[in-house]
Write a protein that holds these residues in place. Sequence first.
Motif, PDB file in Angstrom:
ATOM      1  N   ASP A  13       0.883  -1.167   0.000  1.00 56.24           N
ATOM      2  CA  ASP A  13       0.000   0.000   0.000  1.00 56.24           C
ATOM      3  C   ASP A  13       0.919   1.214   0.000  1.00 56.24           C
ATOM      4  OD1 ASP A  13      -1.992   1.830   0.218  1.00 56.24           O
ATOM      5  OD2 ASP A  13      -2.665   1.248   2.217  1.00 56.24           O
ATOM      6  N   GLY A  14       1.069   1.844  -1.180  1.00 58.84           N
ATOM      7  CA  GLY A  14       2.131   2.838  -1.320  1.00 58.84           C
ATOM      8  C   GLY A  14       3.455   2.107  -1.195  1.00 58.84           C
ATOM      9  N   MET A  15       4.362   2.643  -0.376  1.00 56.85           N
ATOM     10  CA  MET A  15       5.642   1.957  -0.125  1.00 56.85           C
ATOM     11  C   MET A  15       5.513   0.901   0.971  1.00 56.85           C
ATOM     12  SD  MET A  15       8.086   3.052  -2.062  1.00 56.85           S
ATOM     13  CE  MET A  15       9.544   2.558  -1.132  1.00 56.85           C
ATOM     14  N   ALA A  16       4.462   0.990   1.788  1.00 62.30           N
ATOM     15  CA  ALA A  16       4.305   0.071   2.925  1.00 62.30           C
ATOM     16  C   ALA A  16       4.001  -1.340   2.422  1.00 62.30           C
ATOM     17  CB  ALA A  16       3.190   0.562   3.846  1.00 62.30           C
ATOM     18  N   ARG A  17       4.560  -2.333   3.129  1.00 59.35           N
ATOM     19  CA  ARG A  17       4.443  -3.725   2.684  1.00 59.35           C
ATOM     20  C   ARG A  17       4.055  -4.603   3.868  1.00 59.35           C
ATOM     21  NH1 ARG A  17       9.464  -4.930  -0.616  1.00 59.35           N
ATOM     22  NH2 ARG A  17      10.186  -6.279   1.050  1.00 59.35           N
ATOM     23  N   THR A  18       3.322  -5.658   3.576  1.00 61.53           N
ATOM     24  CA  THR A  18       3.088  -6.699   4.592  1.00 61.53           C
ATOM     25  C   THR A  18       3.321  -8.067   3.960  1.00 61.53           C
ATOM     26  OG1 THR A  18       1.582  -7.553   6.280  1.00 61.53           O
ATOM     27  CG2 THR A  18       0.556  -6.831   4.236  1.00 61.53           C
ATOM     28  N   GLY A  19       3.802  -8.993   4.773  1.00 64.44           N
ATOM     29  CA  GLY A  19       4.109 -10.324   4.254  1.00 64.44           C
ATOM     30  C   GLY A  19       4.466 -11.264   5.377  1.00 64.44           C
ATOM     31  N   VAL A  20       5.099 -12.369   5.002  1.00 64.63           N
ATOM     32  CA  VAL A  20       5.497 -13.380   5.994  1.00 64.63           C
ATOM     33  C   VAL A  20       6.894 -13.883   5.643  1.00 64.63           C
ATOM     34  CG1 VAL A  20       4.934 -15.597   7.078  1.00 64.63           C
ATOM     35  CG2 VAL A  20       3.086 -14.135   6.242  1.00 64.63           C
ATOM     36  N   ILE A  21       7.763 -13.898   6.656  1.00 63.88           N
ATOM     37  CA  ILE A  21       9.068 -14.544   6.518  1.00 63.88           C
ATOM     38  C   ILE A  21       8.900 -15.953   7.070  1.00 63.88           C
ATOM     39  CG2 ILE A  21      11.487 -14.533   7.217  1.00 63.88           C
ATOM     40  CD1 ILE A  21      11.141 -11.465   7.710  1.00 63.88           C
ATOM     41  N   HIS A  22       9.139 -16.954   6.226  1.00 61.79           N
ATOM     42  CA  HIS A  22       9.016 -18.349   6.658  1.00 61.79           C
ATOM     43  C   HIS A  22      10.383 -18.873   7.100  1.00 61.79           C
ATOM     44  CE1 HIS A  22       4.975 -18.478   4.962  1.00 61.79           C
ATOM     45  NE2 HIS A  22       5.465 -17.931   3.866  1.00 61.79           N
ATOM     46  N   THR A  23      10.454 -19.435   8.306  1.00 64.02           N
ATOM     47  CA  THR A  23      11.689 -20.056   8.790  1.00 64.02           C
ATOM     48  C   THR A  23      11.338 -21.413   9.386  1.00 64.02           C
ATOM     49  OG1 THR A  23      11.807 -19.527  11.158  1.00 64.02           O
ATOM     50  CG2 THR A  23      12.262 -17.715   9.642  1.00 64.02           C
ATOM     51  N   PRO A  24      12.325 -22.309   9.510  1.00 59.94           N
ATOM     52  CA  PRO A  24      12.054 -23.606  10.134  1.00 59.94           C
ATOM     53  C   PRO A  24      11.551 -23.485  11.573  1.00 59.94           C
ATOM     54  CG  PRO A  24      14.121 -23.695   8.917  1.00 59.94           C
ATOM     55  CD  PRO A  24      13.696 -22.258   8.931  1.00 59.94           C
ATOM     56  N   LYS A  25      11.834 -22.367  12.251  1.00 61.14           N
ATOM     57  CA  LYS A  25      11.383 -22.183  13.645  1.00 61.14           C
ATOM     58  C   LYS A  25      10.040 -21.463  13.733  1.00 61.14           C
ATOM     59  CE  LYS A  25      15.061 -23.485  16.377  1.00 61.14           C
ATOM     60  NZ  LYS A  25      16.196 -23.334  15.494  1.00 61.14           N
ATOM     61  N   GLY A  26       9.432 -21.180  12.588  1.00 64.35           N
ATOM     62  CA  GLY A  26       8.137 -20.502  12.634  1.00 64.35           C
ATOM     63  C   GLY A  26       8.100 -19.291  11.722  1.00 64.35           C
TER      64      GLY A  26
END
Length: 376
Positions: A13-26
């Motif tokens: 949204d504009g420059m703002a971002r949302t997402g998910v970093i996936h790691t083996p610990k969660g």
Amino acid sequence: MTEKFNFDLTSTDGMARTGVIHTPKGDIRTPAFMPVGTAATVKAMMPESVAATGADILLGNTYHLMLRPTAERIDRLGGLHKFMNWSKPILTDSGGFQVMSLAGLRKLTEKGVTFKSHIDGSRHELTPERSMEIQKLLGSDIVMCFDECPALPADRDRIAKSMRLSMRWAQRSKDAFGDRPGYALFGIQQGGLEQDFRQESAEALREIGFDGYAIGGLAVGEGQEAMFNTLDFATDMLPTDKPRYLMGVGKPDDIVGAVARGVDMMDCVLPSRSGRTGQVFTRNGVVNIKNARHQDDPRPLDENCSCPACQNYSRAYLHHVFRSNEMISGMLLTWHNLQYYQDLMQGMRDAIAAGQFKAFEADFHAKRAQGDIEPL
């Protein structure tokens, strides 16, 4: 659970971002705020309480842990996660910043830094290779490159020299990190407030190739306006498909401003340090629990907050235990502050996903401008 480290950008949204970093610990939901657990503890908090606030990841400190209890000891005891009873991801900084800010009598060479411990005066050497070794012994999920961070203000020559040294150290960090599936190595952009140096640094880092990219060398005394002006161009220089981490930030309005400029991760000691000194963050700005106006106030700090301090205790009680130097004061106020920070992150994630970030930002500033509730 994934076996790999990767980043899914879900909305912008504009420059703002949302997402998910996936790691083996969660998974780590972004934008993410990482509470700082300097010496394998977030001060005044149990790890399960930190998790209860909504934190997906903690930060540990290479410099402090290498000196006490030592990385080798933590490794023998099963690694940092087991040692401190935190099963989710951990990011460790490289130790470079603390060597700059804490260690007296440090000597900087191409190889690395030699310094005296602030604990007992013993001599130590930290190099890119040693920093990678320590962070591997700790078992951290996200490892930071070893870099040099000059204090600002500094002249252009000093900033350029420092940044280029950090880029050579970034390559050595990557070489020493090796191939470790499931673990991530982040490069750190340097270059002070100078656009051309930030660009040169970003290009060098992209050339080496990292799992994520940090913006270093800000929040070191340059002021918010200078920091935002730098973020206006620095964030954009980093890959869009990898997490972007602004190191050492910050106050709630710093965080909202950084997210508005495309930052995905940040960390700061502020919520926990402020909790211990009676400074409380609320939707209506900062409240100083020391002030006499709270001593007869039966109301909660923030009636919209789910933390134990707000749910179970009055301002009068929180004022009393702070004034009496009771341990519970730091515990309750730190919990509240960490809850406030995580609620702020969740609010931003929801707003970005809904395409409402500008409205969220305006509402955030308007509520803070109103100030605290009227005294009774």
